[in-house]
Write an enzyme that holds these catalytic residues in place. Sequence first.
Site, PDB file in Angstrom:
ATOM      1  CB  SER A  21      42.830  56.511 -22.532  1.00 52.81           C
ATOM      2  OG  SER A  21      42.549  57.535 -21.629  1.00 52.81           O
ATOM      3  CB  SER A  22      40.588  53.575 -18.704  1.00 52.92           C
ATOM      4  OG  SER A  22      39.583  54.305 -19.260  1.00 52.92           O
TER       5      SER A  22
ATOM      6  CD1 TRP B  58      24.577  50.872 -22.682  1.00 50.75           C
ATOM      7  CD2 TRP B  58      26.689  51.066 -21.957  1.00 50.75           C
ATOM      8  NE1 TRP B  58      24.599  50.526 -21.351  1.00 50.75           N
ATOM      9  CE2 TRP B  58      25.879  50.631 -20.873  1.00 50.75           C
ATOM     10  CE3 TRP B  58      28.061  51.267 -21.734  1.00 50.75           C
ATOM     11  CZ2 TRP B  58      26.396  50.378 -19.600  1.00 50.75           C
ATOM     12  CZ3 TRP B  58      28.557  51.013 -20.465  1.00 50.75           C
ATOM     13  CH2 TRP B  58      27.735  50.571 -19.415  1.00 50.75           C
TER      14      TRP B  58
ATOM     15  CB  SER C 249      33.707  60.988   1.536  1.00 49.20           C
ATOM     16  OG  SER C 249      32.846  59.924   1.245  1.00 49.20           O
TER      17      SER C 249
ATOM     18  NE  ARG D 286      17.631  49.958 -21.600  1.00 48.27           N
ATOM     19  CZ  ARG D 286      18.819  49.596 -21.073  1.00 48.27           C
ATOM     20  NH1 ARG D 286      18.898  48.548 -20.266  1.00 48.27           N
ATOM     21  NH2 ARG D 286      19.905  50.278 -21.348  1.00 48.27           N
TER      22      ARG D 286
ATOM     23  CE1 TYR E 121      27.924  49.734  -7.010  1.00 49.81           C
ATOM     24  CE2 TYR E 121      28.413  47.808  -8.326  1.00 49.81           C
ATOM     25  CZ  TYR E 121      27.562  48.504  -7.494  1.00 49.81           C
ATOM     26  OH  TYR E 121      26.348  47.980  -7.187  1.00 49.81           O
TER      27      TYR E 121
ATOM     28  CG  HIS F  94      22.766  59.417 -24.425  1.00 51.66           C
ATOM     29  ND1 HIS F  94      23.058  60.594 -23.777  1.00 51.66           N
ATOM     30  CD2 HIS F  94      22.085  58.660 -23.518  1.00 51.66           C
ATOM     31  CE1 HIS F  94      22.567  60.548 -22.542  1.00 51.66           C
ATOM     32  NE2 HIS F  94      21.978  59.379 -22.353  1.00 51.66           N
TER      33      HIS F  94
ATOM     34  CE  LYS G  11      31.835  54.198   0.553  1.00 49.10           C
ATOM     35  NZ  LYS G  11      32.614  55.355   0.395  1.00 49.10           N
TER      36      LYS G  11
ATOM     37  CB  THR H  42      25.575  51.075  -0.969  1.00 40.78           C
ATOM     38  OG1 THR H  42      26.232  50.143  -1.831  1.00 40.78           O
ATOM     39  CG2 THR H  42      25.438  52.391  -1.694  1.00 40.78           C
TER      40      THR H  42
ATOM     41  CD  GLU I 202      32.823  51.903 -16.871  1.00 39.04           C
ATOM     42  OE1 GLU I 202      33.933  51.369 -16.773  1.00 39.04           O
ATOM     43  OE2 GLU I 202      32.665  53.117 -17.092  1.00 39.04           O
TER      44      GLU I 202
ATOM     45  CG  HIS J 192      27.841  45.352 -11.508  1.00 35.12           C
ATOM     46  ND1 HIS J 192      26.602  45.931 -11.440  1.00 35.12           N
ATOM     47  CD2 HIS J 192      28.407  45.528 -10.307  1.00 35.12           C
ATOM     48  CE1 HIS J 192      26.426  46.419 -10.233  1.00 35.12           C
ATOM     49  NE2 HIS J 192      27.510  46.180  -9.520  1.00 35.12           N
TER      50      HIS J 192
HETATM   51  C1  HEA Z   1      26.798  59.098 -17.180  1.00 35.78           C
HETATM   52  C2  HEA Z   1      25.964  58.650 -18.025  1.00 35.78           C
HETATM   53  C3  HEA Z   1      24.704  59.284 -18.523  1.00 35.78           C
HETATM   54  C4  HEA Z   1      24.225  60.571 -18.385  1.00 35.78           C
HETATM   55  C5  HEA Z   1      24.874  61.765 -17.700  1.00 35.78           C
HETATM   56  C6  HEA Z   1      22.964  60.601 -19.067  1.00 35.78           C
HETATM   57  C7  HEA Z   1      22.168  61.746 -19.176  1.00 35.78           C
HETATM   58  C8  HEA Z   1      20.924  61.782 -19.775  1.00 35.78           C
HETATM   59  N1  HEA Z   1      20.277  60.737 -20.390  1.00 35.78           N
HETATM   60 FE1  HEA Z   1      21.014  58.877 -20.653  1.00 35.78          FE
HETATM   61  N2  HEA Z   1      21.748  56.993 -20.891  1.00 35.78           N
HETATM   62  C9  HEA Z   1      22.923  56.498 -20.364  1.00 35.78           C
HETATM   63  C10 HEA Z   1      23.844  57.204 -19.620  1.00 35.78           C
HETATM   64  C11 HEA Z   1      23.717  58.550 -19.278  1.00 35.78           C
HETATM   65  N3  HEA Z   1      22.670  59.364 -19.590  1.00 35.78           N
HETATM   66  C12 HEA Z   1      23.064  55.105 -20.691  1.00 35.78           C
HETATM   67  C13 HEA Z   1      24.219  54.200 -20.275  1.00 35.78           C
HETATM   68  C14 HEA Z   1      21.942  54.749 -21.438  1.00 35.78           C
HETATM   69  C15 HEA Z   1      21.582  53.377 -22.006  1.00 35.78           C
HETATM   70  C16 HEA Z   1      21.844  53.340 -23.469  1.00 35.78           C
HETATM   71  C17 HEA Z   1      21.400  52.067 -24.068  1.00 35.78           C
HETATM   72  O1  HEA Z   1      20.241  51.687 -23.909  1.00 35.78           O
HETATM   73  O2  HEA Z   1      22.238  51.434 -24.736  1.00 35.78           O
HETATM   74  C18 HEA Z   1      21.127  55.956 -21.529  1.00 35.78           C
HETATM   75  C19 HEA Z   1      19.887  56.011 -22.170  1.00 35.78           C
HETATM   76  C20 HEA Z   1      19.020  57.091 -22.111  1.00 35.78           C
HETATM   77  C21 HEA Z   1      17.659  57.052 -22.503  1.00 35.78           C
HETATM   78  C22 HEA Z   1      16.903  55.813 -22.956  1.00 35.78           C
HETATM   79  C23 HEA Z   1      16.863  55.690 -24.424  1.00 35.78           C
HETATM   80  C24 HEA Z   1      16.142  54.445 -24.814  1.00 35.78           C
HETATM   81  O3  HEA Z   1      16.221  53.442 -24.110  1.00 35.78           O
HETATM   82  O4  HEA Z   1      15.471  54.491 -25.855  1.00 35.78           O
HETATM   83  C25 HEA Z   1      17.144  58.301 -22.309  1.00 35.78           C
HETATM   84  C26 HEA Z   1      15.748  58.684 -22.574  1.00 35.78           C
HETATM   85  O5  HEA Z   1      15.229  59.544 -22.004  1.00 35.78           O
HETATM   86  C27 HEA Z   1      18.203  59.118 -21.784  1.00 35.78           C
HETATM   87  C28 HEA Z   1      18.083  60.454 -21.437  1.00 35.78           C
HETATM   88  C29 HEA Z   1      19.069  61.184 -20.793  1.00 35.78           C
HETATM   89  C30 HEA Z   1      18.919  62.584 -20.448  1.00 35.78           C
HETATM   90  C31 HEA Z   1      17.735  63.428 -20.742  1.00 35.78           C
HETATM   91  C32 HEA Z   1      20.081  62.936 -19.810  1.00 35.78           C
HETATM   92  C33 HEA Z   1      20.400  64.304 -19.275  1.00 35.78           C
HETATM   93  O6  HEA Z   1      20.882  64.253 -17.968  1.00 35.78           O
HETATM   94  C34 HEA Z   1      21.367  65.020 -20.144  1.00 35.78           C
HETATM   95  C35 HEA Z   1      21.408  66.463 -19.850  1.00 35.78           C
HETATM   96  C36 HEA Z   1      21.636  67.214 -21.123  1.00 35.78           C
HETATM   97  C37 HEA Z   1      22.631  68.027 -21.324  1.00 35.78           C
HETATM   98  C38 HEA Z   1      23.634  68.295 -20.311  1.00 35.78           C
HETATM   99  C39 HEA Z   1      22.806  68.634 -22.676  1.00 35.78           C
HETATM  100  C40 HEA Z   1      22.860  70.090 -22.713  1.00 35.78           C
HETATM  101  C41 HEA Z   1      22.773  70.451 -24.134  1.00 35.78           C
HETATM  102  C42 HEA Z   1      22.262  71.587 -24.575  1.00 35.78           C
HETATM  103  C43 HEA Z   1      21.739  72.617 -23.679  1.00 35.78           C
HETATM  104  C44 HEA Z   1      22.147  71.828 -26.017  1.00 35.78           C
HETATM  105  C45 HEA Z   1      23.220  72.677 -26.507  1.00 35.78           C
HETATM  106  C46 HEA Z   1      24.095  71.821 -27.300  1.00 35.78           C
HETATM  107  C47 HEA Z   1      25.342  72.115 -27.604  1.00 35.78           C
HETATM  108  C48 HEA Z   1      26.012  73.341 -27.150  1.00 35.78           C
HETATM  109  C49 HEA Z   1      26.155  71.105 -28.381  1.00 35.78           C
HETATM  110  N4  HEA Z   1      19.334  58.359 -21.676  1.00 35.78           N
HETATM  111  C1  HEA Z   2      26.580  54.717 -11.052  1.00 38.01           C
HETATM  112  C2  HEA Z   2      26.052  53.685 -11.548  1.00 38.01           C
HETATM  113  C3  HEA Z   2      25.247  52.629 -10.855  1.00 38.01           C
HETATM  114  C4  HEA Z   2      25.141  52.305  -9.519  1.00 38.01           C
HETATM  115  C5  HEA Z   2      25.837  52.911  -8.336  1.00 38.01           C
HETATM  116  C6  HEA Z   2      24.215  51.210  -9.457  1.00 38.01           C
HETATM  117  C7  HEA Z   2      23.858  50.576  -8.278  1.00 38.01           C
HETATM  118  C8  HEA Z   2      23.084  49.430  -8.209  1.00 38.01           C
HETATM  119  N1  HEA Z   2      22.461  48.800  -9.256  1.00 38.01           N
HETATM  120 FE1  HEA Z   2      22.434  49.441 -11.190  1.00 38.01          FE
HETATM  121  N2  HEA Z   2      22.654  49.897 -13.147  1.00 38.01           N
HETATM  122  C9  HEA Z   2      23.414  50.905 -13.662  1.00 38.01           C
HETATM  123  C10 HEA Z   2      24.212  51.784 -12.965  1.00 38.01           C
HETATM  124  C11 HEA Z   2      24.372  51.742 -11.580  1.00 38.01           C
HETATM  125  N3  HEA Z   2      23.756  50.895 -10.717  1.00 38.01           N
HETATM  126  C12 HEA Z   2      23.287  50.957 -15.096  1.00 38.01           C
HETATM  127  C13 HEA Z   2      23.987  51.934 -16.030  1.00 38.01           C
HETATM  128  C14 HEA Z   2      22.412  49.932 -15.446  1.00 38.01           C
HETATM  129  C15 HEA Z   2      21.854  49.570 -16.812  1.00 38.01           C
HETATM  130  C16 HEA Z   2      22.816  49.110 -17.805  1.00 38.01           C
HETATM  131  C17 HEA Z   2      22.119  48.834 -19.091  1.00 38.01           C
HETATM  132  O1  HEA Z   2      21.382  47.828 -19.160  1.00 38.01           O
HETATM  133  O2  HEA Z   2      22.286  49.616 -20.044  1.00 38.01           O
HETATM  134  C18 HEA Z   2      22.051  49.279 -14.189  1.00 38.01           C
HETATM  135  C19 HEA Z   2      21.213  48.174 -14.120  1.00 38.01           C
HETATM  136  C20 HEA Z   2      21.004  47.438 -12.985  1.00 38.01           C
HETATM  137  C21 HEA Z   2      20.389  46.158 -12.970  1.00 38.01           C
HETATM  138  C22 HEA Z   2      19.894  45.372 -14.182  1.00 38.01           C
HETATM  139  C23 HEA Z   2      18.489  45.714 -14.484  1.00 38.01           C
HETATM  140  C24 HEA Z   2      18.015  45.075 -15.712  1.00 38.01           C
HETATM  141  O3  HEA Z   2      18.537  45.348 -16.788  1.00 38.01           O
HETATM  142  O4  HEA Z   2      17.073  44.283 -15.601  1.00 38.01           O
HETATM  143  C25 HEA Z   2      20.355  45.746 -11.657  1.00 38.01           C
HETATM  144  C26 HEA Z   2      19.802  44.450 -11.182  1.00 38.01           C
HETATM  145  O5  HEA Z   2      20.107  43.965 -10.182  1.00 38.01           O
HETATM  146  C27 HEA Z   2      20.984  46.790 -10.875  1.00 38.01           C
HETATM  147  C28 HEA Z   2      21.149  46.756  -9.489  1.00 38.01           C
HETATM  148  C29 HEA Z   2      21.864  47.701  -8.770  1.00 38.01           C
HETATM  149  C30 HEA Z   2      22.067  47.610  -7.319  1.00 38.01           C
HETATM  150  C31 HEA Z   2      21.525  46.560  -6.404  1.00 38.01           C
HETATM  151  C32 HEA Z   2      22.835  48.694  -6.996  1.00 38.01           C
HETATM  152  C33 HEA Z   2      23.355  49.008  -5.612  1.00 38.01           C
HETATM  153  O6  HEA Z   2      24.709  49.328  -5.653  1.00 38.01           O
HETATM  154  C34 HEA Z   2      22.582  50.109  -4.951  1.00 38.01           C
HETATM  155  C35 HEA Z   2      22.867  50.157  -3.477  1.00 38.01           C
HETATM  156  C36 HEA Z   2      22.268  51.353  -2.778  1.00 38.01           C
HETATM  157  C37 HEA Z   2      21.171  51.356  -1.992  1.00 38.01           C
HETATM  158  C38 HEA Z   2      20.357  50.144  -1.765  1.00 38.01           C
HETATM  159  C39 HEA Z   2      20.669  52.627  -1.380  1.00 38.01           C
HETATM  160  C40 HEA Z   2      21.332  53.029  -0.101  1.00 38.01           C
HETATM  161  C41 HEA Z   2      21.265  52.012   0.966  1.00 38.01           C
HETATM  162  C42 HEA Z   2      20.647  52.156   2.169  1.00 38.01           C
HETATM  163  C43 HEA Z   2      19.985  53.429   2.560  1.00 38.01           C
HETATM  164  C44 HEA Z   2      20.757  51.019   3.112  1.00 38.01           C
HETATM  165  C45 HEA Z   2      19.499  50.345   3.475  1.00 38.01           C
HETATM  166  C46 HEA Z   2      18.839  49.717   2.326  1.00 38.01           C
HETATM  167  C47 HEA Z   2      18.320  48.477   2.299  1.00 38.01           C
HETATM  168  C48 HEA Z   2      18.601  47.430   3.297  1.00 38.01           C
HETATM  169  C49 HEA Z   2      17.404  48.129   1.176  1.00 38.01           C
HETATM  170  N4  HEA Z   2      21.354  47.813 -11.700  1.00 38.01           N
HETATM  171 CU   LIG Z   3      25.072  45.940 -12.487  1.00 42.88          CU
END
Ligand code: HEA
Ligand code: HEA
Ligand SMILES: [Cu+2]
Lengths: 287, 269, 527
Positions: free
Chosen positions: C171-172, C144, C270, C452, C259, C79, C333, C330, C257, C255
């Site tokens: 590709s990327s 992942w 924007s 999780r 962003y 997923h 922004k 952020t 990634e 990380h």
């Molecule tokens: C861009 C990235 C992205 C997006 C869009 C999503 C979207 C969603 N994710 Fe996911 N997710 C991740 C990135 C993302 N996730 C990542 C990085 C992890 C961590 C993995 C890890 O732990 O290693 C994670 C893990 C993760 C978990 C935790 C699993 C676990 O720790 O055990 C869960 C559980 O609820 C979850 C749920 C969902 C759901 C409900 C959506 C929904 O938004 C999805 C919406 C659903 C659809 C759009 C599907 C529509 C389908 C149909 C209507 C059926 C018809 C089917 C066909 C026609 C084929 N995701």
């Molecule tokens: C699009 C993807 C995306 C983005 C934008 C971010 C944004 C941020 N993430 Fe997130 N992060 C993920 C995707 C993302 N993350 C994913 C996929 C994981 C899990 C990966 C995995 O384990 O599988 C993760 C996990 C993750 C962790 C690890 C958690 C853990 O495993 O224990 C942490 C810890 O610091 C973190 C921090 C942050 C912070 C500080 C930001 C900041 O950039 C956010 C900044 C924004 C704001 C704060 C809000 C707006 C700001 C204001 C309104 C200004 C005023 C605010 C203050 C002064 C407070 N992220």
């Molecule tokens: Cu990070």
Amino acid sequence: MAHAENKYYIPHGTKWPIIGSTGLFILFAGVSVWLNGGDATLISLAGAGLVILMMFLWFSEVIDESESGTYNVQVDKSFRMGMFWFIFSEVMFFAVFFGALFYARQLALPWLGGEGNNLFTGSLLWPEFESEWPSNGPANVGGDFESMPAWGLPALNTIILLTSGVTITIAHHALKDSKRGVLAVFLALTFLLGFLFIGLQAEEYIHAYQDLNLTLTSGIYGSTFFMLTGFHGMHVTIGAIMLLVIWLRCLRGHFTPKQHFAFEGVAWYWHFVDVVWLGLFIFVYWL
Amino acid sequence: MQKINWLSRYGAALLVGLLGGNVLQAQERSSLNMPVGVTDVSQKVFDLHMLILWICVVIAVVVFTAMIYCMVKFRKSQGAVPSGPSHSTLAEIIWTVIPVLILVSMAVPAARTLVEIEDTRDTEMTVKITGYQWKWHYEYLDEDVGFFSSLAADSNAARQLGSSIDPATVENYLLDVDNPLVVPTNTRIRYLITSNDVLHAWWMPDFAVKKDAIPGFINEGWFEVNEPGVYRGQCAELCGKDHGFMPIVVEALPPADYRAWLASQKGAI
Amino acid sequence: MSDATTHDTHEHHDHGPDRGLMRWITTTNHKDIGTLYLIFAFVMLFVGGAMSLVIRAELFQPGLQFVNPDFYNQMVTMHALIMVFGMIMPAFVGFANWMIPMMIGAPDMALPRLNNWSFWILPFAGVLLLSTLFMDGGGPASGWTLYPPLVLQTGDALPFAIFAVHLLGVSSIMGSINIIVTILNMRAPGMTLLKMPMFVWTWLITAYLLIAVMPVLAGGVTMLLTDAFFGTSFFQAAGGGDPVLFQHIFWFFGHPEVYIIILPAFGIISQIIPTFSRKKLFGYESMVFATGSIAFLSFIVWAHHMFTVGMPLAGQLFFMMSTMLIAVPTGVKVFNWTSTMWKGSLSFETPMLFALGFLFLFTIGGFSGLMLAIAPADFQYHDSYFVVAHFHYVLVPGALYGAIAGAYYWLPKWTGYMYDETLGKWHFWLSTIFVNLTFFPQHFVGLAGMPRRIPDYAVQFTDFNAMSSIGSFGFGFSQLLMVYIVIKCVRGGKKATDQVWDGADGLEWTVPSPAPYHTFDDAPVVK
Ligand code: HEA
Ligand code: HEA
Ligand SMILES: [Cu+2]
Ligand code: CUA
């Protein structure tokens, strides 16, 4: 409307990418099967062949276009920039392996020896182990080995590569000054030095495996040593082949003093390979 | 219908849970918020959590209010005409500086707590925790006592695919083990943690302890339990198919009871 | 027509594309390739989404109902890999292909043939990856993040998955090089860097992030491969390596990634907010600067994913504070977007609705991110559902909403027809209600102690999980609405004007709708 001289060049459709992707797919699937213990040598070779064929034909096409004057300055610049950033991505690729080397030497091994916040790692898990470099780890993985001394073949190889950096620069100047004879000679020298380097590197590997018991499985030293030098060697091989290709092109009269992207691209690549080697020489062999 | 019920139920619970979080007693665990826990450190971590949560809530209220105000006030359908500025250096300085100050106000207590957590000196006893696929091994260093701790049998039976046992009927489903780790209260205990195979993590929410078990390395940390009781946690690092089924149970006994237990264990060997 | 060796010396600018399947396979046109990327991403949304529905179905109630734990882990892993590498990244590359040349006044991408290859590697990589599900031992089940030693226990799938990651990386990288070169070398006269639309800026910076970190991931997984098959010891303590080294490598990639995923969405937002506020983007220069700062900071915060691995205290302090700093740019922004709306003249068409949804919900995800950055508190949050809630808020109503908003925004320009506004609004409201129902409760179960990556949980987490599962199915099926809307729009409808949105500004709105196959034969002049 015909193509004006300075209009942007938009190529028509191309079939090479799909062929290349198919080749890569077959190659990787084949190698995966092979790694899992299956017999897929033929498939893998077929995939690799397809990729090589595709590159050959694709490049030929681009070369033909280039030589027939289809490209303008902007296209030339695009190619240069593309090559530059490609090399940058290669730098990052090597950076990981250097990073692994530094991490192992500066952090992991001392921790295994009980330093920092790892007192108990040392005293409870690996009481016999003292951290030092080179090392194949606390379990003496792969058995006793000797590390590769810097001042034998590696030093010679350093001289060879540095010299080749000079010869290609001379060739480049010759190209710019339209001295085609000098160009041909020094370019030939460059790739010959490149192949010599690869030969010596092979020699060194044989020495490592046969005499030093230094192998890929010699713990972290063997791992970092062979990965770094191996990937570098691979890049030298590619670079040398590219040098050979542009040499052949020079013999055919390709490139002008003003427009010679391929030459420059290869030269940059060669310098990059050179610089990586210096890093290797210092951090892998010497220090 | 069902959903609406939930929403109203949890809407109220949410408010109570968040607002009342501070006064929750250790034993009655909220299903909405982090447990306050039973160590000084867990209390501090909880306070820190509430602090940063509230700061974020306040900023959110301010920012969202501004957004909603714009959305309500400056609608084209209400005849609004664009007239606002397209930059303002002063404003930009303000909203760079203020967040920095807010961040500092979070970082200071956080750093303080962190320093305290990482200070592993002056411990009175040591347990070594080793992760296995999929159980824990506990060893009391210098005491010659050690044992495995795995998922309790009734949970294990119920959790099988198609077991047709309703988990709700199993006491402490998935959070119970055969042999809990037994520790004395009011004692500064050092834990050493490592693994025998893949990564695991020992997570005990009531102690605010989570530490990875890494094969070939030993991580250390400490905790000191203030109240006797049984505390439950789970492995927190994906470790293969039964990662969800290697719970952690700690039984904290008053020191005298603990010594009696220890003696009985030694006899057992 | 597939005879690619005859190059293009005859007139081409007013004939349309070639016909049939070969058009799509051999095309070098940025619009065709952009379309391919977008279709691929859209399909992958449903593939990855279907997997998440398997996850949510299993988690609807405690006890194991549908899948065994190992398959559950495969679903989680796949997923995430599909959503990140197969869905959201290709989606934004698709936008880049379509829009960047139009926005900077270029006829096409700088390296059109390479562009074709960047795309056509993707389906092959996707097949390589998905095929692992049918192998001995199933697909990768290590999450992942592919942490060793666990990932080394993968069955036959391991080399396939690793090579798939390599291909996705290639590709990327090629795609990014193309984008960089296009932006730096192909701008129309007068289009200075600081006149470029924000979307172009965010992509330029994203592309740099990509070429800097994809090779790092490639190197890391290569070491996994050699550890698994050639006896190296990078991640084995016995040989002097360290499993944690892989985590450093992965997150040095991972990380930035995240962003990479969010910056293009920032760019799209924007574009949209000024259009529907009928005002210029507030603080353009500081937006550019903030984007750059976020990118820079993203390289020095990676270990906030690893607070529990036993890092030295100084390391934890450093990574905690550097991570917190990202809130500042952020925030800039968020404040600038809000100020753009200030004293504007707002209307709420579907793209704007999704952009506003983004603004609110991404901010919530950002706040939870900030909480995670506080190391001592992260000892409690880490690897719990609180993290899952955080990243889905930034990924789904964050990045994915950005993509959806962009799709609605530019669909009329792409197809020449207006999409169905009523259905679009339905799509927004259904999505927004369900996405919150899905992910908001996950904060609570996370704080209450649910780890999780578990297929089954203690009974006290039941209610919130049930809500979350219902929400996920609702959200998933709401996306089918978008399929319908898009197909309907491609088929026909109300004709779109060139300008499409009365507040829209920029070169792409000066050309006809649908945009001609070759947009600018003569470079437009930018004042
Ligand atoms: C861009 C990235 C992205 C997006 C869009 C999503 C979207 C969603 N994710 Fe996911 N997710 C991740 C990135 C993302 N996730 C990542 C990085 C992890 C961590 C993995 C890890 O732990 O290693 C994670 C893990 C993760 C978990 C935790 C699993 C676990 O720790 O055990 C869960 C559980 O609820 C979850 C749920 C969902 C759901 C409900 C959506 C929904 O938004 C999805 C919406 C659903 C659809 C759009 C599907 C529509 C389908 C149909 C209507 C059926 C018809 C089917 C066909 C026609 C084929 N995701
Ligand atoms: C699009 C993807 C995306 C983005 C934008 C971010 C944004 C941020 N993430 Fe997130 N992060 C993920 C995707 C993302 N993350 C994913 C996929 C994981 C899990 C990966 C995995 O384990 O599988 C993760 C996990 C993750 C962790 C690890 C958690 C853990 O495993 O224990 C942490 C810890 O610091 C973190 C921090 C942050 C912070 C500080 C930001 C900041 O950039 C956010 C900044 C924004 C704001 C704060 C809000 C707006 C700001 C204001 C309104 C200004 C005023 C605010 C203050 C002064 C407070 N992220
Ligand atoms: Cu990070
Ligand atoms: Cu042990 Cu997860």
